[in-house]
Motif scaffolding. Structure first.
Motif, PDB file in Angstrom:
ATOM      1  N   VAL A   1       0.863  -1.156   0.127  1.00  0.00           N
ATOM      2  CA  VAL A   1      -0.228   0.010  -0.020  1.00  0.00           C
ATOM      3  C   VAL A   1       0.688   1.319  -0.011  1.00  0.00           C
ATOM      4  O   VAL A   1       1.875   1.463   0.923  1.00  0.00           O
ATOM      5  N   THR A   2       0.656   1.934  -1.136  1.00  0.00           N
ATOM      6  CA  THR A   2       1.628   3.205  -1.118  1.00  0.00           C
ATOM      7  C   THR A   2       0.941   4.593  -0.767  1.00  0.00           C
ATOM      8  O   THR A   2      -0.027   4.605  -1.204  1.00  0.00           O
ATOM      9  N   ILE A   3       1.411   5.144   0.123  1.00  0.00           N
ATOM     10  CA  ILE A   3       0.789   6.573   0.824  1.00  0.00           C
ATOM     11  C   ILE A   3       1.686   7.687   0.637  1.00  0.00           C
ATOM     12  O   ILE A   3       2.353   8.063   1.429  1.00  0.00           O
ATOM     13  N   PRO A   4       1.676   8.296  -0.378  1.00  0.00           N
ATOM     14  CA  PRO A   4       2.565   9.604  -0.614  1.00  0.00           C
ATOM     15  C   PRO A   4       1.981  10.709   0.242  1.00  0.00           C
ATOM     16  O   PRO A   4       0.759  10.665   0.644  1.00  0.00           O
ATOM     17  N   THR A   5       2.825  11.536   1.043  1.00  0.00           N
ATOM     18  CA  THR A   5       2.397  12.472   1.956  1.00  0.00           C
ATOM     19  C   THR A   5       3.157  13.657   1.932  1.00  0.00           C
ATOM     20  O   THR A   5       4.249  13.771   1.772  1.00  0.00           O
TER      21      THR A   5
ATOM     22  N   TYR B   1       3.547   1.729   2.947  1.00  0.00           N
ATOM     23  CA  TYR B   1       4.639   2.378   2.424  1.00  0.00           C
ATOM     24  C   TYR B   1       4.104   3.922   2.629  1.00  0.00           C
ATOM     25  O   TYR B   1       3.645   4.256   1.758  1.00  0.00           O
ATOM     26  N   ILE B   2       4.413   4.707   3.775  1.00  0.00           N
ATOM     27  CA  ILE B   2       4.319   5.983   3.847  1.00  0.00           C
ATOM     28  C   ILE B   2       5.383   6.775   3.461  1.00  0.00           C
ATOM     29  O   ILE B   2       6.547   6.774   3.905  1.00  0.00           O
ATOM     30  N   ILE B   3       5.423   7.308   2.325  1.00  0.00           N
ATOM     31  CA  ILE B   3       6.408   8.205   1.721  1.00  0.00           C
ATOM     32  C   ILE B   3       6.198   9.556   2.051  1.00  0.00           C
ATOM     33  O   ILE B   3       5.313  10.033   1.233  1.00  0.00           O
ATOM     34  N   ASN B   4       7.263  10.196   2.599  1.00  0.00           N
ATOM     35  CA  ASN B   4       7.366  11.643   2.653  1.00  0.00           C
ATOM     36  C   ASN B   4       7.916  12.288   1.407  1.00  0.00           C
ATOM     37  O   ASN B   4       9.044  12.331   1.257  1.00  0.00           O
TER      38      ASN B   4
ATOM     39  N   HIS C   1       6.042   1.166   7.035  1.00  0.00           N
ATOM     40  CA  HIS C   1       7.486   1.510   6.783  1.00  0.00           C
ATOM     41  C   HIS C   1       7.410   3.029   6.272  1.00  0.00           C
ATOM     42  O   HIS C   1       6.717   3.447   5.280  1.00  0.00           O
ATOM     43  N   PHE C   2       8.131   3.788   7.056  1.00  0.00           N
ATOM     44  CA  PHE C   2       8.257   5.291   6.574  1.00  0.00           C
ATOM     45  C   PHE C   2       9.643   5.373   5.909  1.00  0.00           C
ATOM     46  O   PHE C   2      10.666   5.162   6.194  1.00  0.00           O
ATOM     47  N   SER C   3       9.603   6.458   4.752  1.00  0.00           N
ATOM     48  CA  SER C   3      10.790   6.783   4.148  1.00  0.00           C
ATOM     49  C   SER C   3      10.531   8.297   3.592  1.00  0.00           C
ATOM     50  O   SER C   3       9.369   8.684   3.561  1.00  0.00           O
ATOM     51  N   VAL C   4      11.608   8.675   3.266  1.00  0.00           N
ATOM     52  CA  VAL C   4      11.639  10.046   2.790  1.00  0.00           C
ATOM     53  C   VAL C   4      12.120   9.965   1.084  1.00  0.00           C
ATOM     54  O   VAL C   4      13.234   9.270   0.970  1.00  0.00           O
ATOM     55  N   LEU C   5      11.238  10.475   0.260  1.00  0.00           N
ATOM     56  CA  LEU C   5      11.943  10.474  -1.282  1.00  0.00           C
ATOM     57  C   LEU C   5      13.116  11.424  -1.216  1.00  0.00           C
ATOM     58  O   LEU C   5      12.903  12.535  -1.045  1.00  0.00           O
ATOM     59  N   ARG C   6      14.140  10.672  -1.845  1.00  0.00           N
ATOM     60  CA  ARG C   6      15.350  11.731  -2.155  1.00  0.00           C
ATOM     61  C   ARG C   6      15.095  12.867  -3.433  1.00  0.00           C
ATOM     62  O   ARG C   6      14.200  12.293  -4.194  1.00  0.00           O
ATOM     63  N   ASP C   7      15.890  13.680  -3.309  1.00  0.00           N
ATOM     64  CA  ASP C   7      16.032  14.654  -4.413  1.00  0.00           C
ATOM     65  C   ASP C   7      16.501  13.879  -5.664  1.00  0.00           C
ATOM     66  O   ASP C   7      17.492  13.176  -5.409  1.00  0.00           O
ATOM     67  N   GLY C   8      16.096  13.980  -6.812  1.00  0.00           N
ATOM     68  CA  GLY C   8      16.735  13.333  -7.935  1.00  0.00           C
ATOM     69  C   GLY C   8      15.855  13.720  -9.259  1.00  0.00           C
ATOM     70  O   GLY C   8      15.351  14.946  -9.289  1.00  0.00           O
ATOM     71  N   PHE C   9      15.763  12.543 -10.031  1.00  0.00           N
ATOM     72  CA  PHE C   9      15.005  12.946 -11.271  1.00  0.00           C
ATOM     73  C   PHE C   9      13.700  13.468 -11.187  1.00  0.00           C
ATOM     74  O   PHE C   9      12.966  13.990 -12.021  1.00  0.00           O
ATOM     75  N   HIS C  10      13.092  13.491 -10.024  1.00  0.00           N
ATOM     76  CA  HIS C  10      11.773  14.060  -9.921  1.00  0.00           C
ATOM     77  C   HIS C  10      11.550  15.441  -9.730  1.00  0.00           C
ATOM     78  O   HIS C  10      10.535  16.046  -9.554  1.00  0.00           O
TER      79      HIS C  10
END
Length: 383
Positions: A125-129, A165-168, A194-203
């Protein structure tokens, strides 16, 4: 008792429950507009009996009724509980699971538990936040709705092998994300989160001339959101058999996890190579195979400047363009009849104005124009 006999027996009990409601109950629904009747739900779906019962009676966001007499209700509930036990015998038990952090170049990970190897999940389950302007607690309320749906006994035949997957996607300063990470790292549900932070990059893209765009022409914020989704898809590839999109201001409805299991199992029984299943609106409740994540991520990136991400996803799984049609081939996408997510967010992550639109409640029918992409080639799940 054979499964067919059990289903028939449970259906008779449910009919008795709804007959009581028809004769002795009064409707105290949260809205006055006409919706499907309980009898129609009985006829058009074969959800587990307890899921149908509670989704109608035990949640404030579902149209409910006041039950009398209590004794008759209790007797029927006892019989329905027996039905649930019999139905669960038909599902093989899942193996216990051990969590591990996500290791992917696009994400920095903070797992709620240890770092042991685990088997592939059944569902991701993907949850961008992102934070809201007034720091509303949408994320905490959304995660709480998921935690109430989780099965805590590994011996339970319906114990799901899943990870949320809770993605900041915002970065430092998302206080609600930090709060949730602390809360669930020490809770009994920590193995599921599972908590994670999206890194700067191609996005990211140059911001010399940011454009606002229009409802049908993505501005820079919407294009960034599309790139976030593509990065998330790539980061969870290979971690589960299926993925479902969710948002940080959309609560899962009562018994929603059981419904998701039912939808996937029933659809796979009809066609194990289905393209997608839709069970909500916007970017919520879209279920896809893990094998399709890479292609969808690439499609989002290639067409990010043309349409918003929720439009692109429909375009992709429905085969509306020559490119997506070639990938899809003869595969079919499905639409579940009822909405299984409840929208609590009045402040969007993309704009500051308050949303006043009338969106579907839990288990409202998903009909045009609420849900697009259900073409004549779509199988519409009415069980």
């Amino acid at each position: 008792m054979r499964l067919r006999d059990t289903v028939v027996f449970c259906s008779i009990l449910i009919f008795g429950m709804h007959l009581l409601r028809f004769l002795r109950f009064h409707d105290v629904g949260t809205r006055t507009r006409q919706t499907h009747s309980s009898h129609q739900l009985l006829v058009d779906t074969k959800l587990p009996a307890d899921a149908i019962l509670h989704s109608h009676l035990n949640h404030k966001h579902v149209r409910s009724a006041t039950l009398k007499p209590v004794q008759a209700m209790q007797e029927l509930q006892a019989q329905l509980h027996h039905c649930e036990i019999e139905l669960r015998k038909e599902f093989p038990p899942s193996k216990p699971r051990i969590d591990t952090p996500v290791t992917n170049h696009t994400m920095t990970s903070t797992a709620a538990t240890g770092s042991h190897q685990k088997e592939v999940d059944w569902l991701a389950v993907t949850i961008p936040t992102m934070p809201r302007k007034k720091n509303q607690d949408y994320l905490l309320r959304t995660l709480n709705s998921w935690s109430t749906e989780l099965y805590m006994t590994t011996e339970d035949p319906l114990y799901p092998r899943l990870t949320l997957y809770i993605i900041n996607v915002y970065g430092p300063g998302h206080t609600r994300f930090d709060e949730a990470r602390v809360i669930y790292s020490s809770s009994r549900y920590r193995h599921f989160f599972h908590f994670s932070v999206l890194r700067d990059g191609f996005h990211n893209e140059p911001m010399e001339n940011p454009d606002t765009g229009s409802p049908n022409k993505p501005g820079w914020k919407v294009r960034q959101q599309t790139r976030h989704l593509a990065a998330i898809l790539r980061s969870v590839e290979g971690l589960a058999h299926y993925l479902i999109f969710a948002e940080d201001d959309m609560q899962i409805c009562p018994h929603g996890l059981m419904v998701i299991q039912y939808i996937i199992r029933r659809t796979t029984r009809l066609d194990d190579n289905w393209m997608a299943i839709r069970a909500s609106f916007g970017m919520n409740g879209i279920i896809i195979h893990d094998k399709d994540l890479s292609d969808l991520a690439g499609y989002l990136l290639r067409h990010q400047a043309r349409r918003p991400p929720d439009h692109l996803v429909v375009e992709w799984y429905a085969g509306e363009t020559e490119e997506s049609h070639q990938y899809r081939g003869q595969r079919q996408h499905m639409g579940y009849r009822y909405n299984i997510f409840y929208h609590i967010g009045k402040i969007s992550s993309l704009r500051d104005e308050v949303s006043v639109s009338q969106l579907p409640l839990c288990y409202d029918e998903l009909v045009v124009p609420v849900v697009g992409g259900l073409s004549v080639t779509t199988s519409y799940l009415k069980w």
